[in-house]
Design an enzyme around this catalytic site. Structure first.
Site, PDB file in Angstrom:
ATOM      1  N   LYS A  40     -14.285  84.248 107.011  1.00 38.79           N
ATOM      2  CA  LYS A  40     -12.694  84.836 106.689  1.00 38.79           C
ATOM      3  C   LYS A  40     -12.555  85.343 105.313  1.00 38.79           C
ATOM      4  CE  LYS A  40     -12.773  79.602 106.366  1.00 38.79           C
ATOM      5  NZ  LYS A  40     -12.462  79.226 106.279  1.00 38.79           N
ATOM      6  N   TYR A 249      -8.958  86.032  72.193  1.00 42.33           N
ATOM      7  CA  TYR A 249      -8.585  85.817  71.877  1.00 42.33           C
ATOM      8  C   TYR A 249      -7.599  84.063  71.544  1.00 42.33           C
ATOM      9  CZ  TYR A 249      -6.007  89.738  75.148  1.00 42.33           C
ATOM     10  OH  TYR A 249      -6.009  90.940  75.652  1.00 42.33           O
TER      11      TYR A 249
END
Ligand SMILES: *Cc1c(COP(=O)(O)O)cnc(C)c1O
Length: 348
Positions: A40, A249
């Site tokens: 999956k 950042y």
């Protein structure tokens, strides 16, 4: 693979040997039970069809996916495909392939399959305590499944990765009590961690996912599994950051000394999550290259003081999933299934 894809600045290096070796190890631990594989979420992020082809070549005959859309990408390759979410009204137009069947989860799904399945084989999920998906043992006892062509009856363990949890034995006993009462040809309980709980948990078919891909849900499996996937990414720029200057950042990392820094083509948009900020690491030969500062959307910075790594060179990120999980605070499942679409997936 298209030319443009080949030229992308990051890739997943995927090992067929590790994938099939992990599956064979889990198949051996499954004893007399057959060993399937959960593919999956696009083969836990590695590429569902590529994974399925390789596992089927290794002998796997039972695949598990979440939805009918996922089933379509691995059907027709030589294995039975079970759709774990069962069959919804919207799925009915997709029903038909002889090798794909639903795992019925509720009385409504059972009723839908009785009507639409035209006697075709199905699987059934019985809830033995997880309270996620599945019909109740009481409904089974009351005849809910009577007359259905049930191939495999299954249940799912809530705490298999906690071997000492009393819940495991409780669920195992509740599941074993269904023997002979469902009309099913086979019984299946164990996921990856469940296989490590021992022979009592194997029944007729096991359903490992994570461990096939090199994830290690319990330490008992560590010695038998190898990493399947390594992220590799190219250095865009090398620079020297002077003492006291910051990187990235919010300036979370400050250089304690003049530091050689490589800016690398990888970021959280690729599934290299912000949790790796100041905690992840890459490897270049023997050298360990710590991630410094914030992970950006498309970029990370590495301290390359100890490595001769420059613009255009490639680095490999930490391939050990338990370590990467501990560093990032993300589960091994999230790290795999989050691997992004920008990577070229290169199987060796
Ligand atoms: C995902 C899943 C598996 C595989 O679990 P792992 O922990 O990845 O081995 C098995 N069974 C069911 C029902 C699942 O949803």
């Amino acid at each position: 693979m298209s030319d443009a894809a080949e030229r992308r600045p990051n890739r997943l290096r995927l090992s067929t040997d590790a994938l099939t070796g992990n599956w064979r190890a889990l198949a051996a631990m499954s004893g007399r039970a057959a060993c399937g594989a959960a593919v999956k979420a696009d083969g836990y992020g590695l590429g569902g069809r590529d994974v399925a082809t390789r596992l089927i070549a290794a002998g796997c005959r039972d695949l598990f996916v979440a939805t009918w859309a996922e089933a379509a990408s691995v059907a027709g390759l030589g294995a039975r495909v079970s759709v774990l979410h069962g069959v919804r009204e919207d799925d009915l137009p997709l029903v038909g392939a002889a090798d794909v069947r639903p795992v019925l989860n509720s009385p409504a799904q059972v009723a839908r399959w009785r009507q639409a399945g035209a006697g075709r084989a199905c699987d059934v999920m019985v809830d033995t305590g997880m309270n996620r998906l599945g019909v109740s043992p009481q409904d089974v006892a009351a005849g809910l499944l009577d007359g259905l062509a049930v191939d495999t009856v299954m249940s799912h363990l809530a705490c298999a990765d906690e071997p000492d949890s009393a819940m495991n034995a409780r669920q195992c006993a509740a599941f074993a009590a269904l023997a002979g009462r469902t009309g099913a040809a086979r019984m299946s309980l164990a996921n990856s961690a469940g296989i490590a709980l021992g022979a009592d948990y194997a029944f007729d078919l096991t359903r490992p996912g994570l461990a096939v891909y090199g994830g290690v849900p319990v330490p008992a499996l560590a010695a038998r599994l190898r990493p399947v996937v390594t992220i590799e990414a190219e250095v865009l720029q090398r620079r020297v950051v002077r003492t006291g200057e910051t990187v990235g950042y919010n300036a979370t990392w400050r250089a304690p000394r003049d530091t050689a820094v490589a800016i690398v083509n990888l970021g959280y948009a690729d599934g290299y999550w912000r949790g790796f900020s100041d905690r992840g690491r890459a490897l270049a030969g023997e050298a360990v290259l710590p991630v410094i500062g914030r992970v950006s959307m498309d970029l990370i910075a590495l301290d390359v003081s100890d490595a001769d790594v420059g613009e255009g060179d490639w680095v490999a990120l930490e391939p050990d999933l338990p370590r990467a999980s501990a560093a990032s605070g993300m589960s091994q499942y999230e790290l795999l299934t989050g691997l992004g679409t920008r990577f070229v997936r290169v199987w060796g």
